[in-house]
Every structure is written in structure tokens, then in C-alpha cells.
Write an enzyme that holds these catalytic residues in place. Structure first.
Site, mmCIF file in Angstrom:
data_model
loop_
_atom_site.group_PDB
_atom_site.id
_atom_site.type_symbol
_atom_site.label_atom_id
_atom_site.label_comp_id
_atom_site.label_asym_id
_atom_site.label_seq_id
_atom_site.Cartn_x
_atom_site.Cartn_y
_atom_site.Cartn_z
ATOM 1 N N ASP A 57 0.848 -1.184 0.000
ATOM 2 C CA ASP A 57 0.000 0.000 0.000
ATOM 3 C C ASP A 57 0.892 1.245 0.000
ATOM 4 O O ASP A 57 1.674 1.455 0.927
ATOM 5 C CB ASP A 57 -0.901 -0.019 1.244
ATOM 6 C CG ASP A 57 -1.785 1.211 1.324
ATOM 7 O OD1 ASP A 57 -2.463 1.504 0.325
ATOM 8 O OD2 ASP A 57 -1.791 1.879 2.363
ATOM 9 N N THR A 90 -2.949 5.673 -4.150
ATOM 10 C CA THR A 90 -1.845 6.385 -3.495
ATOM 11 C C THR A 90 -0.516 6.143 -4.216
ATOM 12 O O THR A 90 0.310 7.038 -4.323
ATOM 13 C CB THR A 90 -1.715 5.944 -2.023
ATOM 14 O OG1 THR A 90 -1.688 4.516 -1.972
ATOM 15 C CG2 THR A 90 -2.885 6.425 -1.203
ATOM 16 N N THR A 91 -0.326 4.917 -4.710
ATOM 17 C CA THR A 91 0.902 4.613 -5.465
ATOM 18 C C THR A 91 0.846 5.285 -6.825
ATOM 19 O O THR A 91 1.829 5.890 -7.267
ATOM 20 C CB THR A 91 1.068 3.087 -5.632
ATOM 21 O OG1 THR A 91 0.967 2.468 -4.352
ATOM 22 C CG2 THR A 91 2.397 2.745 -6.252
ATOM 23 N N ASP A 384 -9.197 0.243 1.795
ATOM 24 C CA ASP A 384 -9.082 0.918 0.494
ATOM 25 C C ASP A 384 -10.320 0.663 -0.358
ATOM 26 O O ASP A 384 -10.887 1.581 -0.954
ATOM 27 C CB ASP A 384 -7.835 0.427 -0.262
ATOM 28 C CG ASP A 384 -6.541 1.011 0.309
ATOM 29 O OD1 ASP A 384 -6.642 1.808 1.257
ATOM 30 O OD2 ASP A 384 -5.458 0.665 -0.185
#
Length: 523
Positions: A57, A90-91, A384
Site C-alpha cells: 500500500d 496512493t501509489t 481501500d
């Protein structure tokens, strides 16, 4: 001439810009191997207590590493914003921002284009990309059956890159059921996640109502129907003088017995005041000592002690009660209600289940797994998915994943570049190349030939196959709509907006000023 105090430093012009580019690109390179369904995990080891976290994550990785580079810290911040705003991507946002800065670095250092010109080009490209994304978005918000299918596909796509990928259909259904119970709300406080090590991942389940990870007091009733619940944060101990640092001197054991008797009478009156609310269950944030516990049991009231603060807050929310600390005015205290309170077993642990709570949307997800690291990562993955789904219920438009949306935007930006004159056109083309890096990284992480796959994908889009993306199971270009690889429109939009804004902010930097480190005074 140096105008700065001792040890304060300044980086100017090219050096400042290069420092920013290097920091951002290094951070992008760190997390890009975690992107997509074939992404790799990272092990994070705490320096203080040596705890181990295994995760892919992006937000968890980025907030766990100590950084000194200011540009890298900006990327960590946009990753946090993405996590707070949408819950996933997020990545992607960090990787896209670093790829935009990689392209900008070539334009600024090699082709000697002014950063402001690059910023202008990026703005034109960002506008074209978002316009193409909006046109490609599909809205099934009015069709309940199709919308549920969209939510299921979004959950599957989100979980494909997580530890839950092997059971993604099972957990996607679980996440969709939990979010649809919220009836359009984005308040995930109503969904509680309880982690219990043991069993396997598919032993996890969704339970209606609220489960509290505590045990019912000895001698208390173990099951109550049509419960009236008083939730409190008050001291229930009889053997403490309540003034800090107080000392009591007595001239005989008789006086000591009097003191104890007075304390007991005081506690008896307090328990009587609690019972006067007409309740059948008393939940306290603090400990309940033996004497008040026995008094409550005599009154037929179920006592639950030491419920942690988060548990008490959430219990008050779902049962419709309020947390009380004084009991003199029963008419002013809001009592929580539920149909049944009972003790249940999960694995070898006893827990308390509140069924038929006032907030009908409340539910609990019980996560099982072989190790604590597995259960922790499963919770992050499920969080998520729940976040993305709850946002999609509000913004019902969806778009396609698997690099399809990025290639669609890239082709649109290439078209826009033809209409732009001057050096700005080079920046627009750079933005397009950065967008194409997302499918390239997806393919690389899967161990496929990214050059071959991404050129085939681009050709497919120019041929009019607007749903073409990367099938990561077969390593070829496939139809994302047939495979059901769907992502939230809001997520994709936020990734492009945040990444381009962060890249623009870092590009504008021409000075980095570091203040003097604070000196610690000698012991």
C-alpha cells in the site's frame, strides 16, 4: 557574502531544481514496483520497537519512511491527500507525479526550456487529459443492477493489487454489501473491522450490527433482548481517594473502616443513580470494580467494562446513545437501544454482539488470517476498497482500468499537442509520455515485455478500441469492459489533478532554504 546564520544552508537555481527532481524520482522508483496486480510487497521494520509490516500500500510505505528531501515530502503529502480523499490510488499518484518530473527534468536540463513554459504545457495537457477521461466515463447510477455490478468490479480491481487478490470475488461482494448498507453515506465509522488471527482469509465474514471486542462481567446476564444501553465514561472504583497526592491519617482501624464504608455508600448511591435510568446494559470506558459490578448484577444490569475509547464512541454512534459521565438528571441522558445483546465466540475469543442497533446501516467485518501481518494487510486492503466504493456511491461515474484510461488520456493529449505552438508543445508531449508510463510499469511489474505491450495498446486505441487495456493474467491487450476491470472516475481524476499540481509546484522551485538545526542544550 553570507547572510545566513551558522549551519543554515541555501540551494539555488539549477542545484535546487536538480535536488527536487532527484528526490521526487527516487521516491517514485521506490514505490512503482508495488503498482498493479503483479506488484511486489515491501517489508517495513520499525527502528523503535522492531515491529514488521509487510505491505504494498503506497500510503503506508510513504508515511513510514523518514525523508530529508523537500520534494519527496511533497509527494508523500499528495499520497496522504489521495488516501484521505478517495482511499486508493496512493501509489499511482506518486508514480505519475515522479514521471511528470522525470519528463520535466529532461526538458529543463537538456532542452533548456524555462520551467514556466513547461508548467504552461502541463496545464494544457492536464485539461485535455481530464476532458478525455470525463468523456470516457460511464454512469449507471440510475440502474441498480448495473450499478451494483460496477461497484463489484471496482472492488475486484482495487483488491487485485492487494493481499486479498486470491479471494477478490469473495471480499468484493463483502465490501459491496457493507457499503450498500450505508445507504449513500460515506461515513465508514458505521463499518467496524475486527481482526482475529487464526483460520484462513475466507473465514472472514460480514455480520449485521456491532461487535465489541470485550467480555461481559461475571454474574451479569449473558443475553438481553430489547436492551436499553447507558454508555458512560466514569470511575467505578471504591478504594481511591480522588484528590491527587492526598494522604489520609487515621488514629485507629475503626476510622479506616468508616472511610471504607463511606466510599461504599457513595458507590452504592452512584449505582442506584445509574439504575434509575431504567437501563438493562451499562457500558463503561473505565474499569468497573467488584463491588459496583455485584450491585449492577443484583439489579439485573449487564455490565461491560474497559471498552476502549474508539469502541465506546462507535457504540454510541450505532445505538443512538450518548456518552454520559454524570447521572443526576436521567431525563437529559440519551439512552442507546438495540434488539439483542449476546456473547459470541470467534475462534477462541469471546466477544459481545449488539444486533438490531438503532443505526440500521451499522455492520462489522470480522477478518481472519494466518498471521498478524496478513490480517493487518487484509484490513488495509479492505479499507481501500470500502473507501473507494463509498466515494463511488456519491460520484457514480466509472471508467476502465488496466492502463486503459491512461492510454486514452495519453492519446488525447497527443492530439492536443498538435494544436499547441512553440516550446509548450514539447511539455504537452512529455505529459503524454508520463501517462504512458503507468501501463509500462504495470507490464514491467508483471514480467512482460512492456515496449511491445504498450505500443500494441497505443495502436489499439488509435484503431478505435477505446476499451483496450492490459490483461495482466495473459500478458496481452484485452477488452477491459469484457474483463470487468473498472475503476472509480473520481479516483482517476484525483490522481491526474494531484500529480499535475504537485509536479507544477515542484517545477516552480528555484531556491531551497534550510534553517539552522535546533541545538540541544547540554545535560
Amino acid at each position: 557574502m553570507n547572510i545566513w546564520a551558522d549551519e543554515a544552508t541555501e540551494e539555488r537555481g539549477e542545484n535546487a531544481r536538480l535536488s527536487s527532481f532527484v528526490g521526487a524520482m527516487a521516491l517514485g522508483d521506490l514505490v512503482k514496483s508495488t503498482l498493479g496486480p503483479k506488484g511486489m510487497n515491501k517489508i517495513l521494520q520499525s527502528a523503535s520497537n522492531q515491529t514488521i509490516t509487510v505491505t504494498n500500500d503506497g500510503a503506508t510505505i510513504l508515511k513510514s519512511i523518514a525523508l530529508d528531501n523537500p520534494a519527496a515530502k511533497i509527494l508523500v503529502n499528495i499520497s496522504k491527500v489521495q488516501d484521505d480523499e478517495v482511499g486508493d490510488g496512493t501509489t499511482s499518484v506518486c508514480v505519475l507525479a515522479s514521471e511528470l518530473l522525470r519528463e520535466a527534468e529532461k526538458l529543463v536540463t537538456i532542452q533548456k526550456i524555462h520551467p514556466q513554459t513547461v508548467v504552461e504545457g502541463f496545464r494544457i495537457a492536464s485539461k485535455a487529459a481530464l476532458s478525455a477521461l470525463e468523456k470516457s466515463a460511464v454512469d449507471h447510477g440510475k440502474d441498480e443492477k448495473k450499478f451494483r455490478e460496477d461497484l463489484f468490479n471496482i472492488a475486484r480491481t482495487t483488491l487485485s493489487s492487494k493481499v486479498l487478490a486470491q479471494d477478490k470475488d469473495y471480499f468484493a461482494n463483502l465490501a459491496v454489501d457493507a457499503v450498500l448498507r450505508l445507504k449513500g453515506s460515506t461515513d465508514l465509522e458505521h463499518i467496524q473491522i475486527i481482526k482475529k488471527v487464526g483460520g484462513k482469509l475466507t473465514d472472514s465474514y460480514l455480520d449485521e450490527g456491532f461487535i465489541l471486542d470485550k467480555t461481559i462481567a461475571t454474574n451479569s446476564p449473558k443475553r438481553i433482548e430489547n436492551a436499553k444501553i447507558l454508555i458512560a465514561n466514569t470511575s467505578m472504583d471504591t478504594d481511591k481517594i480522588k484528590i491527587f497526592g492526598a494522604r489520609v491519617r487515621v488514629d485507629g482501624t475503626g476510622k479506616l473502616a468508616e472511610l471504607e464504608r463511606a466510599e461504599k455508600e457513595k458507590m452504592k448511591a452512584k449505582v442506584a443513580a445509574i439504575a434509575s435510568h431504567g437501563i438493562t446494559c451499562f457500558v463503561n470506558r473505565q474499569l468497573i470494580y467488584n463491588y459496583p459490578e455485584s450491585l449492577l448484577a443484583e439489579s439485573g444490569i449487564m455490565a461491560i467494562e474497559h471498552a476502549d475509547f474508539e469502541g465506546v464512541e462507535r457504540l454510541a454512534l450505532v445505538t443512538g446513545g450518548e456518552i454520559a459521565s454524570t447521572f443526576d438528571a436521567p431525563d437529559k441522558v440519551k439512552i442507546g437501544r438495540c434488539e439483542v445483546i449476546e456473547e459470541i465466540m470467534i475462534g477462541e475469543d469471546k466477544l459481545i454482539k449488539f444486533s438490531g442497533v438503532a443505526a440500521g446501516e451499522a455492520c462489522t467485518v470480522v477478518l481472519r488470517g494466518a498471521t498478524s501481518q496478513m490480517v493487518e494487510e487484509a484490513e488495509r486492503s479492505l479499507h481501500d476498497a470500502l473507501s473507494v466504493l463509498s466515494q463511488t456511491v456519491k460520484e457514480t461515474r466509472v471508467t476502465l482500468g488496466g492502463g486503459c484510461a491512461e492510454m486514452l488520456m495519453s492519446c488525447s493529449v497527443d492530439e492536443a499537442a498538435r494544436t499547441v505552438s512553440g516550446k509548450r508543445a514539447l511539455a504537452v508531449e512529455g505529459f503524454s509520455r508520463a501517462l504512458r508510463q503507468i501501463p509500462t510499469i504495470l507490464a514491467d511489474n508483471g514480467g512482460y515485455d512492456s515496449s511491445d505491450l504498450v505500443t500494441k495498446l497505443r495502436a489499439a486505441h488509435y484503431e478505435g478500441r477505446s476499451d483496450a487495456g492490459l490483461d495482466m493474467d495473459l500478458g496481452e491487450v484485452g477488452s477491459m469492459s469484457e474483463l470487468g476491470i473498472t475503476e472509480s472516475f473520481k479516483l482517476k481524476k484525483q490522481v491526474v489533478v494531484s500529480a499535475s499540481e504537485a509536479a507544477e509546484m515542484i517545477l516552480r522551485v528555484d531556491n531551497i532554504l534550510r534553517s539552522t538545526p535546533r541545538r540541544r542544550e547540554g545535560m
